[in-house]
Motif scaffolding. Structure first.
Motif, PDB file in Angstrom:
ATOM      1  N   ASP A 214     -25.825 -26.218   3.202  1.00 40.29           N
ATOM      2  CA  ASP A 214     -26.280 -25.946   1.771  1.00 40.29           C
ATOM      3  C   ASP A 214     -26.771 -27.263   0.830  1.00 40.29           C
ATOM      4  N   GLY A 215     -26.576 -28.296   1.553  1.00 42.36           N
ATOM      5  CA  GLY A 215     -26.899 -29.377   0.843  1.00 42.36           C
ATOM      6  C   GLY A 215     -26.526 -30.970   1.459  1.00 42.36           C
ATOM      7  N   GLN A 216     -27.055 -31.976   0.888  1.00 40.97           N
ATOM      8  CA  GLN A 216     -26.554 -33.106   1.672  1.00 40.97           C
ATOM      9  C   GLN A 216     -25.836 -34.073   0.543  1.00 40.97           C
ATOM     10  N   VAL A 217     -24.936 -35.064   1.092  1.00 45.05           N
ATOM     11  CA  VAL A 217     -24.710 -36.185   0.245  1.00 45.05           C
ATOM     12  C   VAL A 217     -24.856 -37.663   1.121  1.00 45.05           C
ATOM     13  N   LEU A 218     -25.068 -38.638   0.570  1.00 40.82           N
ATOM     14  CA  LEU A 218     -25.044 -39.813   1.135  1.00 40.82           C
ATOM     15  C   LEU A 218     -24.548 -40.965   0.220  1.00 40.82           C
ATOM     16  N   VAL A 219     -23.696 -42.059   0.766  1.00 39.63           N
ATOM     17  CA  VAL A 219     -23.418 -42.903   0.084  1.00 39.63           C
ATOM     18  C   VAL A 219     -24.399 -43.904  -0.359  1.00 39.63           C
ATOM     19  N   TRP A 220     -24.608 -44.187  -1.647  1.00 35.83           N
ATOM     20  CA  TRP A 220     -25.667 -44.820  -2.133  1.00 35.83           C
ATOM     21  C   TRP A 220     -26.110 -46.223  -1.745  1.00 35.83           C
ATOM     22  N   SER A 221     -25.277 -46.804  -1.197  1.00 38.96           N
ATOM     23  CA  SER A 221     -25.700 -48.143  -0.637  1.00 38.96           C
ATOM     24  C   SER A 221     -26.075 -47.929   0.845  1.00 38.96           C
ATOM     25  N   ASP A 222     -25.616 -47.091   1.402  1.00 42.18           N
ATOM     26  CA  ASP A 222     -26.327 -46.859   2.703  1.00 42.18           C
ATOM     27  C   ASP A 222     -27.808 -46.201   2.394  1.00 42.18           C
ATOM     28  N   ALA A 223     -27.998 -45.255   1.729  1.00 41.66           N
ATOM     29  CA  ALA A 223     -29.296 -44.754   1.408  1.00 41.66           C
ATOM     30  C   ALA A 223     -30.307 -45.545   1.021  1.00 41.66           C
ATOM     31  N   PHE A 224     -29.837 -46.615   0.254  1.00 41.89           N
ATOM     32  CA  PHE A 224     -30.845 -47.600  -0.315  1.00 41.89           C
ATOM     33  C   PHE A 224     -30.778 -48.864   0.360  1.00 41.89           C
ATOM     34  N   GLY A 225     -30.066 -49.166   1.440  1.00 37.22           N
ATOM     35  CA  GLY A 225     -30.015 -50.111   2.046  1.00 37.22           C
ATOM     36  C   GLY A 225     -29.457 -51.400   1.634  1.00 37.22           C
ATOM     37  N   PHE A 226     -28.502 -51.289   0.811  1.00 41.21           N
ATOM     38  CA  PHE A 226     -27.607 -52.325   0.390  1.00 41.21           C
ATOM     39  C   PHE A 226     -26.458 -52.852   1.253  1.00 41.21           C
ATOM     40  N   PHE A 227     -25.854 -51.826   2.034  1.00 38.97           N
ATOM     41  CA  PHE A 227     -24.970 -51.865   2.697  1.00 38.97           C
ATOM     42  C   PHE A 227     -25.707 -52.533   4.282  1.00 38.97           C
ATOM     43  N   GLU A 228     -25.243 -53.748   4.722  1.00 39.96           N
ATOM     44  CA  GLU A 228     -26.082 -54.182   5.847  1.00 39.96           C
ATOM     45  C   GLU A 228     -25.301 -54.381   7.177  1.00 39.96           C
ATOM     46  N   GLU A 229     -23.920 -54.149   6.992  1.00 41.60           N
ATOM     47  CA  GLU A 229     -23.267 -54.447   8.186  1.00 41.60           C
ATOM     48  C   GLU A 229     -23.679 -53.606   9.391  1.00 41.60           C
ATOM     49  N   PHE A 230     -23.911 -52.214   9.111  1.00 42.23           N
ATOM     50  CA  PHE A 230     -24.219 -51.301  10.299  1.00 42.23           C
ATOM     51  C   PHE A 230     -24.939 -50.000   9.643  1.00 42.23           C
ATOM     52  N   LYS A 231     -25.766 -49.450  10.131  1.00 41.97           N
ATOM     53  CA  LYS A 231     -26.241 -48.291   9.399  1.00 41.97           C
ATOM     54  C   LYS A 231     -25.732 -46.979  10.412  1.00 41.97           C
ATOM     55  N   PRO A 232     -25.136 -46.211   9.899  1.00 45.07           N
ATOM     56  CA  PRO A 232     -24.872 -44.861  10.492  1.00 45.07           C
ATOM     57  C   PRO A 232     -26.005 -43.958  11.085  1.00 45.07           C
ATOM     58  N   LYS A 233     -25.779 -43.362  12.217  1.00 48.60           N
ATOM     59  CA  LYS A 233     -26.892 -42.597  12.669  1.00 48.60           C
ATOM     60  C   LYS A 233     -27.292 -41.688  11.625  1.00 48.60           C
ATOM     61  N   PHE A 234     -26.452 -40.781  10.869  1.00 50.47           N
ATOM     62  CA  PHE A 234     -27.026 -39.682  10.075  1.00 50.47           C
ATOM     63  C   PHE A 234     -27.592 -40.394   8.692  1.00 50.47           C
ATOM     64  N   VAL A 235     -27.700 -41.645   8.488  1.00 49.03           N
ATOM     65  CA  VAL A 235     -28.047 -42.248   7.420  1.00 49.03           C
ATOM     66  C   VAL A 235     -29.883 -42.410   7.473  1.00 49.03           C
ATOM     67  N   ARG A 236     -30.494 -41.971   6.347  1.00 49.21           N
ATOM     68  CA  ARG A 236     -31.926 -42.283   6.326  1.00 49.21           C
ATOM     69  C   ARG A 236     -32.047 -43.408   5.160  1.00 49.21           C
ATOM     70  N   GLN A 237     -32.457 -44.443   5.290  1.00 45.74           N
ATOM     71  CA  GLN A 237     -32.640 -45.482   4.532  1.00 45.74           C
ATOM     72  C   GLN A 237     -34.007 -45.446   3.654  1.00 45.74           C
ATOM     73  N   TYR A 238     -33.668 -45.247   2.338  1.00 44.37           N
ATOM     74  CA  TYR A 238     -35.097 -44.847   1.531  1.00 44.37           C
ATOM     75  C   TYR A 238     -35.467 -46.039   0.798  1.00 44.37           C
ATOM     76  N   LEU A 239     -34.828 -47.439   1.025  1.00 46.51           N
ATOM     77  CA  LEU A 239     -35.220 -48.437   0.536  1.00 46.51           C
ATOM     78  C   LEU A 239     -34.439 -49.581   0.906  1.00 46.51           C
ATOM     79  N   GLN A 240     -35.063 -50.772   1.181  1.00 49.45           N
ATOM     80  CA  GLN A 240     -34.541 -51.949   1.899  1.00 49.45           C
ATOM     81  C   GLN A 240     -33.787 -52.883   0.658  1.00 49.45           C
ATOM     82  N   GLY A 241     -32.971 -52.179   0.097  1.00 51.79           N
ATOM     83  CA  GLY A 241     -32.332 -52.749  -1.067  1.00 51.79           C
ATOM     84  C   GLY A 241     -31.967 -54.294  -1.058  1.00 51.79           C
ATOM     85  N   ALA A 242     -31.192 -54.373  -0.034  1.00 49.49           N
ATOM     86  CA  ALA A 242     -30.485 -55.724   0.095  1.00 49.49           C
ATOM     87  C   ALA A 242     -31.318 -56.790   0.154  1.00 49.49           C
TER      88      ALA A 242
END
Length: 268
Positions: A214-242
């Motif tokens: 019925d909906g979705q949640v993402l951790v903001w730093s994953d979604a907007f590319g601020f967390f660089e250590e790894f990208k989980p499979k389920f994350v779509r990056q909307y910005l290369q923030g870092a």
């Protein structure tokens, strides 16, 4: 009159009523600055214990404290006036229904959060009932539960066997009966997640659980590319923030070193 004076904040009832009508959106935030940007854009803001990893830099969420969660929830509530704010209950704060109630009362008294989120197994149903019975709105978290990562030997995708799917459906139904207004479903196979969402009347918010919820949640730093250590499979990056921020930092450093900043317009 300000926008905030006109627009009423989103309620748990409104979230419930979105089931089968429109998809629900949620992001995490840990401070007033980000909360203000997300406010009114997403339906819900989760002050997740994920802050222990993304904000604090720890390897898991287990060391987060209730005091820390309350501090960050206060900050988020200061920035968010429209989106529904949910405080994540940290590891150890809900181990018995009595302790869960004590912890959640503190959240309600000390912050303006409209709900709390609990990681729930069968043993947690009584805690959900206890909180709901005392006027506290609950989002239950099932499937892959980060607070159980050590006991379960890592982050393991759920819903792979029929037996596991049936136990998740049964748990979701019990959670619904206990009065929770929604369920966060993490790391569950898409087909299983679809079955779980169809089995209850309360909204299922997915993270790594496919599209048929019925909906979705993402951790903001994953979604907007601020967390660089790894990208989980389920994350779509909307910005290369870092990357964008780092480029800007380098420009600032260059401008200071070259004497370009501050110029005459930027000086008194």
């Amino acid at each position: 009159m300000s926008m905030q004076g006109v627009i009423k904040s989103i309620t748990t009832t409104q979230i419930l009523n979105k089931k089968g009508v429109e998809k629900i959106t949620m992001l995490t935030a840990y401070d007033a600055l980000m909360a203000k940007i997300f406010d009114g854009e997403v339906d819900m803001i989760l002050v997740g214990d994920s802050l222990q990893m993304s904000f604090f830099g720890d390897s898991d969420t287990l060391s987060s404290s209730l005091d820390a969660m309350i501090y960050h929830t206060k900050a988020v509530c200061s920035g968010a006036k429209q989106s529904l704010v949910i405080c994540d209950m940290p590891f150890g704060s809900t181990i018995t229904p009595e302790i869960a109630l004590e912890s959640a009362i503190r959240v309600y008294k000390e912050t303006k959060a409209q709900a709390v989120k609990l990681e729930v197994g069968l043993e947690g149903i009584k805690s959900v009932e206890k909180l709901v019975g005392n006027g506290i709105a609950v989002m239950a978290h099932i499937g892959l539960k980060p607070q159980f990562v050590r006991s379960e030997g890592g982050y393991k995708v759920q819903g792979k066997t029929q037996e596991n799917v049936e136990s998740l459906i049964s748990l979701a139904k019990q959670i619904e009966q206990s009065g929770a207004f929604s369920i966060l479903l993490e790391g569950v196979k898409a087909e299983a997640a679809k079955q779980i969402a169809q089995s209850v009347k309360i909204p299922i918010i997915g993270i790594g659980s496919g599209v048929d919820v019925d909906g979705q949640v993402l951790v903001w730093s994953d979604a907007f590319g601020f967390f660089e250590e790894f990208k989980p499979k389920f994350v779509r990056q909307y910005l290369q923030g870092a990357r964008i921020l780092r480029q800007s930092v380098r420009q600032y450093v260059q401008d200071v070193k070259s004497g370009d900043f501050p110029n005459t317009q930027e000086s008194y």
